[in-house]
Design an enzyme around this catalytic site. Structure first.
Site, mmCIF file in Angstrom:
data_model
loop_
_atom_site.group_PDB
_atom_site.id
_atom_site.type_symbol
_atom_site.label_atom_id
_atom_site.label_comp_id
_atom_site.label_asym_id
_atom_site.label_seq_id
_atom_site.Cartn_x
_atom_site.Cartn_y
_atom_site.Cartn_z
ATOM 1 N NE ARG A 135 -3.274 2.369 2.934
ATOM 2 C CZ ARG A 135 -3.006 3.181 3.950
ATOM 3 N NH1 ARG A 135 -2.097 2.870 4.858
ATOM 4 N NH2 ARG A 135 -3.656 4.314 4.083
ATOM 5 C CG HIS B 266 -0.502 9.042 3.901
ATOM 6 N ND1 HIS B 266 -0.617 7.702 4.204
ATOM 7 C CD2 HIS B 266 0.035 9.600 5.013
ATOM 8 C CE1 HIS B 266 -0.167 7.463 5.408
ATOM 9 N NE2 HIS B 266 0.239 8.614 5.936
ATOM 10 C CD GLU C 66 -3.582 7.479 10.189
ATOM 11 O OE1 GLU C 66 -3.029 8.541 10.524
ATOM 12 O OE2 GLU C 66 -3.117 6.381 10.471
ATOM 13 C CG ASN D 113 -4.169 3.300 9.234
ATOM 14 O OD1 ASN D 113 -4.368 2.284 8.572
ATOM 15 N ND2 ASN D 113 -3.731 4.422 8.700
ATOM 16 C CE1 TYR E 117 1.300 2.896 13.739
ATOM 17 C CE2 TYR E 117 -0.779 3.847 13.046
ATOM 18 C CZ TYR E 117 0.456 3.330 12.743
ATOM 19 O OH TYR E 117 0.874 3.238 11.444
ATOM 20 C CD GLU F 116 -0.703 3.945 8.351
ATOM 21 O OE1 GLU F 116 -0.366 4.342 9.494
ATOM 22 O OE2 GLU F 116 -0.904 4.702 7.400
#
Ligand code: IFM
Length: 468
Positions: free
Chosen positions: A90, A134, A179, A308, A310, A374
């Protein structure tokens, strides 16, 4: 008396081994973080080129001017992905390479890079996954008002079609935005990201125009699609845990979840903004600038939701003195530590928050296939004399988070793949090059690439899984 112990919980390795057949294994990057070559083949500045020149905006005064020189090293980087046995790559497209003025005809020299990249990936048997945006808005569009301005949504849809028309004969999977929370909130409310503005009402307008841009682009791509393609969006999301059952804590978690996740998911999936968030914003005198037809565009069905992840956080609605409102009468929202180990980003490591998030999305927004687009971590890497990094911490992070994905699947979530962030150490936005997320080490002096232990680990997992 002898008793047999029946294991009631699966180990992380057992969970990962049980990931479904056909699960994608891949890796992700973004244009500005790796490409460099900021002024070649007609590329003009994006908001990030400008922001990097603001004194103090980026740690160490770092910029993306050179980054990982991926623009010139692309074939070798694709060979690296091939060596790692990963099936999906990606990447994002730099808008100002395609349209140097943010509008107008395609710039053939800029487009040619992505054309070559797609061909190179396909030649190596790697599935290309394009992200159209992005975070690198053309500076000329920011000068015209940026994402808080409605016209930017239409400019994004036009730009998307230039890329789509050129690559959709070979690319099957498309993400409009990466995002949008970061673009809107970090860029226009908190000023931590480009363009560095701190105007909360403008950030809320940016949210709507980002989503509108996604919707307009999706409608047009869908109509022009030469065959069945997967089109979607990628959101960053997390689980917002309340610190206690006390009402102010529950409310703080609700607000965090509302602004962080539901403000995006509800219009995308249900075609309406969440009523409680509308009320919270109205209490601050802010209205989302919705026009007729916008929500129908925004909720154009998508084929894949990129997630995504984290970290997750715990929220309280009390300040240190036990008060629940600030001097302006607005409710307090604060994070409290979950008391977990942290990465070099100071983010707590909360894999259970990942499972909770994925299961919750699958329940509240059913029927939406998800891919983890991600997931990864930065740590203080220590290379040996051969530049090899035995990154046990990052490897453990991947293990616990892949197991978290497997747990979510076992609880019914439809998750089709996992793309590690990131292929290379790269430009980590306001943190510059100090924070390393790569599974491959980059020596920024020599630009040498050296796979870390975590890369070899993911290679092994992908290989084992393919051979099941
Ligand atoms: O590096 C970023 C990426 O650009 C977007 N998602 C989060 C990553 C780590 O901060």
């Amino acid at each position: 008396m002898n008793t047999t112990t029946v294991p009631t919980t699966l180990s992380e390795q057992q969970l990962i081994a049980g990931l479904p057949a056909g699960f994608r294994w891949g890796v992700a990057t973004s244009a500005y973080q790796i490409e460099g070559a900021i002024d070649v083949d007609g590329r003009t500045p994006s908001i990030w080129d400008t922001f990097c020149r603001v004194p103090g905006a980026i740690d160490n005064g770092d910029t993306g001017d050179i980054a990982c020189e991926h623009y010139t090293r692309m074939p070798a980087d694709v060979a690296l992905i091939k060596d790692l046995g990963l099936d999906t790559y990606r990447f994002s497209v730099s808008w100002t390479r395609i349209q140097p003025h943010g509008t107008g005809p395609v710039n053939p020299a800029g487009l040619a890079f992505y054309d070559r990249l797609v061909d190179e990936l396909l030649a190596q048997g790697i599935d290309p996954w394009v992200t159209l945006y992005h975070w690198d808005l053309p500076q000329e569009l920011e000068d015209a008002g940026g994402w808080p301005v409605r016209d930017t949504a239409y400019r994004f849809a036009d730009y998307s079609m230039l890329v789509f028309d050129a690559l959709s004969d070979r690319v099957d999977t498309w993400t409009t935005l990466n995002e949008p929370w970061c673009s809107a909130m970090l860029g226009y409310a908190y000023g931590a990201h480009a363009p560095g503005r701190q105007e909360f009402p403008a950030a809320v307008s940016a949210v709507h125009h980002l989503l509108l841009g996604h919707g307009l682009a999706t409608e047009r791509m869908r109509e022009a699609a030469p065959r069945k393609l997967d089109i979607g969006i990628t959101l960053n999301a997390a689980t917002a845990y309340p610190a206690s059952d006390a009402e102010p804590d529950l409310e703080a978690a609700r607000r965090a979840d509302g602004m962080g996740a539901r403000l995006y998911l509800d219009p995308l999936v249900h075609g309406r903004y969440p009523a409680d968030v509308i009320d919270d914003l109205a209490a601050q005198g802010i209205e989302i600038p919705v026009q007729e037809g916008d929500l129908a565009s925004i909720s154009t069905p998508i084929d894949v939701l990129g997630i995504n992840y984290y970290f997750s956080q715990k929220f309280t609605g009390f300040d240190e003195n036990g008060r629940t409102t600030d001097d302006d009468g607005l409710p307090i929202s604060r994070t409290l530590p979950l008391n977990k180990p942290r990465t070099a980003m100071d983010w707590e490591i909360v894999p259970e928050g990942f499972t909770d998030l994925l299961v919750r999305i699958s329940k509240d927004y059913p029927g939406l296939p998800m891919v983890v687009t991600e997931n990864g971590s930065a740590f203080q890497d220590v290379p040996d004399e051969n530049d090899y990094v035995a990154d046990a911490d990052r490897t453990a992070y991947f293990t616990s988070h892949l197991a978290a994905v497997a747990r979510a699947i076992n609880e019914g979530a439809d998750i089709r793949g996992y793309l590690a962030w990131s292929l290379l150490d790269n430009f980590e936005w306001a943190y510059g090059y100090d924070k390393r997320f790569g599974i491959v080490r980059v020596d920024y002096e020599s630009q040498a690439r050296t796979p870390k232990q975590s890369a070899l680990y993911l290679k092994e997992l992908a290989e084992q899984h393919r051979n099941l």
